[in-house]
Enzyme design. Structure first.
Site, PDB file in Angstrom:
ATOM      1  N   LYS A  50       0.798  -1.225   0.000  1.00  0.00           N
ATOM      2  CA  LYS A  50       0.000   0.000   0.000  1.00  0.00           C
ATOM      3  C   LYS A  50       0.835   1.280   0.000  1.00  0.00           C
ATOM      4  O   LYS A  50       0.366   2.337  -0.436  1.00  0.00           O
ATOM      5  CB  LYS A  50      -0.933   0.004   1.214  1.00  0.00           C
ATOM      6  CG  LYS A  50      -2.093  -0.976   1.139  1.00  0.00           C
ATOM      7  CD  LYS A  50      -3.133  -0.541   0.136  1.00  0.00           C
ATOM      8  CE  LYS A  50      -4.389  -1.379   0.222  1.00  0.00           C
ATOM      9  NZ  LYS A  50      -5.440  -0.918  -0.713  1.00  0.00           N
ATOM     10  N   SER A 305       1.069  -9.879  -0.388  1.00  0.00           N
ATOM     11  CA  SER A 305       0.751  -8.449  -0.354  1.00  0.00           C
ATOM     12  C   SER A 305       0.963  -7.790   0.995  1.00  0.00           C
ATOM     13  O   SER A 305       0.987  -6.557   1.071  1.00  0.00           O
ATOM     14  CB  SER A 305      -0.705  -8.232  -0.794  1.00  0.00           C
ATOM     15  OG  SER A 305      -1.593  -8.929   0.055  1.00  0.00           O
TER      16      SER A 305
END
Length: 512
Positions: A50, A305
């Site tokens: 992110k 992720s």
């Protein structure tokens, strides 16, 4: 697509992000008969990809916007990404988080320089407050996924993969929440290596992209499961859907909780890294794809992720990993209460390892009826066909058996409650709930019920998540069932009626 590719090629992410390694997974590769590679976005400064999109968006803002600061709503990885990205640019960042956000996440944002505003019990309320503060202060709202600059920042993950592995890649597996990472990677990969598949992977209980692609338009899921909370999104973004509809491989893969837990274990076994559930979703999807497509045309790449995981959740993940990998069977077996029954039962299992054994004596159902015992047993499996062999052997010996390996209520609750039955209870309804982990959640539940609806069963387990798993039994007369369902709808806690679940009938139902 051309504009998205241009933005990816010129994205500014490396002032704060690293070029994460593309690590081999030798053990998983050997099992699958494929070259499996893992993109390690869990090694970013905020332990998640992110940071890329957040920094690219903030770095591109004009000076007058930077002076007014930035704002976002998030209880997860996006919050930390915005906080750190803003700090690196010397910009004030306001992060609106629900009041239910665990303290560890709040402190992580504050430690990275973010000004935290706690508002509302859920994300929607926090998001509305962030939008209000945006209008009031003039700060720039940083969307977690539905923004071209954010998508471009995330797309640099795909650019790195292609640069790091010049040999053929059959498919890249991407976890999908709102779709920002999938859209960015799909755009750059389709442009540079159109022969490589880009396959989205979602939890089966939060498959918003799969539903949107099937419908040809964005849809809003009624509710989503929160186990893989980093990808638990009810509706994908408008821009991300536009790109994914055209560029993402149509074969979106969905995986269940057990498969995700097994993937966390696979990542640990090969890298000694601990992935968050959302971070392991892509590995789970890769394994499912490999089983369906045994012919290889190149490497299989999965994106890890993120690694923002509460330590307490590991207990639950470890419990479910063996079932998810097909290395454990959970069975409910009924055996007669007579001498030699246990010995015969164990003999039928042979020299297999018993991983769990729970017993509950069952009262006879009538005068002269046989006395039975219900056993909840876990058995370690060595090969895929072994469970079927066990079921066949038990059925052949006239031992009634129910496979509980895929029974969510059995795995979450019943296995810990074997041994407790009340007297004959009429009108009992059993429901499985997701309670928000916040003070007053139980009181709100109790106050939503009429005083005459008696609670007959209650089991709660903490899994280190933002919500608690609860099994509750309530006596509700038949004429009042509609009012009961209306009360639960008004309460708003996700739930499932488990009254007909065989785990309840065998081990907890006094009238059975």
């Amino acid at each position: 697509m051309q504009e998205t590719v241009r933005k990816i090629l010129t994205a500014r992410v490396y002032d704060v992000a690293i070029e994460s390694p593309l690590d081999p997974m030798p053990r998983l590769s050997a099992r699958l008969g494929a070259s499996v590679l893992l993109k390690r976005e869990d090694l970013q400064p905020v332990f998640s990809f992110k940071i890329r999109g957040a920094y690219n968006k903030i770095a591109g803002l004009p000076p007058e916007a930077l002076a007014r600061g930035v704002i976002c709503a998030s209880a997860g990885n996006h919050a930390q990404g915005v906080a750190l990205a803003a700090a690196r640019r010397g910009v004030k960042a306001t992060i609106v988080m629900p009041t239910t956000t665990p303290a560890i996440k709040v402190e992580a944002v504050r430690a990275r320089g973010g000004h935290v505003v706690l508002h509302g019990d859920a994300f929607d309320e926090a998001n509305a407050e962030a939008r209000r503060l945006e209008r009031e202060s003039g700060a720039t709202f940083i969307h977690p996924f539905d923004d071209p600059e954010v998508i471009a920042g995330q797309g640099t993950v795909g650019l790195e993969i292609l640069r790091q592995h010049s040999e053929p890649i059959e498919a890249i597996f991407v976890p999908v929440g709102g779709g920002g990472l999938a859209a960015g990677i799909a755009a750059i990969v389709r442009f540079l290596r159109p022969e490589t598949k880009v396959i989205g992977v979602e939890p089966a209980e939060a498959a918003s992209m799969q539903a949107a692609l099937a419908a040809g338009e964005r849809v809003v899921l009624n509710q989503v499961g929160l186990f893989a909370d980093g990808v638990a999104v009810r509706q994908v973004g408008a821009e991300t859907f536009r790109l994914c509809r055209d560029l993402l491989d149509p074969e979106v893969v969905t995986v269940d909780t057990d498969a995700i837990c097994a993937a966390v274990k696979d990542v640990f076994d090969d890298t000694r890294a601990i992935s968050e559930p959302a971070g392991a979703v892509a590995v789970a999807g890769l394994k499912l794809y490999a089983a369906r497509h045994p012919v290889r045309t190149g490497a299989l790449v999965a994106i890890n992720s993120g690694a923002n995981l509460n330590f307490d959740r590991l207990r639950h993940i470890a419990e479910r990993a063996e079932v998810g990998e097909g290395r454990e069977a959970l069975l409910a077996v009924t055996i007669p209460e007579r001498p030699g029954s246990y010995r015969r039962f164990i003999q039928l299992l042979g020299n297999r390892s018993v991983t769990e054994f729970n017993y509950r004596y069952a009262e006879p159902r009538g005068e002269g009826a046989p006395r039975d015992a219900h056993i909840f047993v876990g058995v370690a499996l060595k090969h895929p066909d072994e469970k079927a062999q066990i079921l066949q052997a038990l059925a052949g010996a006239d031992y009634p058996v129910v496979d509980m390996s895929d029974n969510e209520m059995a795995k979450l609750h019943a296995r810990y409650m074997v041994g407790g039955r009340a007297g004959d209870l009429r009108d009992e309804i059993v429901c499985r709930f997701q309670f928000p982990e916040r003070p007053g959640a139980l009181l709100r539940f109790l106050e939503s019920l009429r005083p005459e609806w008696n609670i007959t069963l209650f089991h709660y387990r903490n899994h280190g998540a933002d919500y608690g798993r609860v099994l509750a039994g309530i006596q509700v007369p038949e004429p009042e069932r509609a009012a009961f369902r209306e009360a639960l709808q008004a309460l708003g806690y996700p739930y499932a009626d488990e009254t007909e679940n065989p785990a309840y009938r065998l081990f907890l139902d006094a009238s059975a």
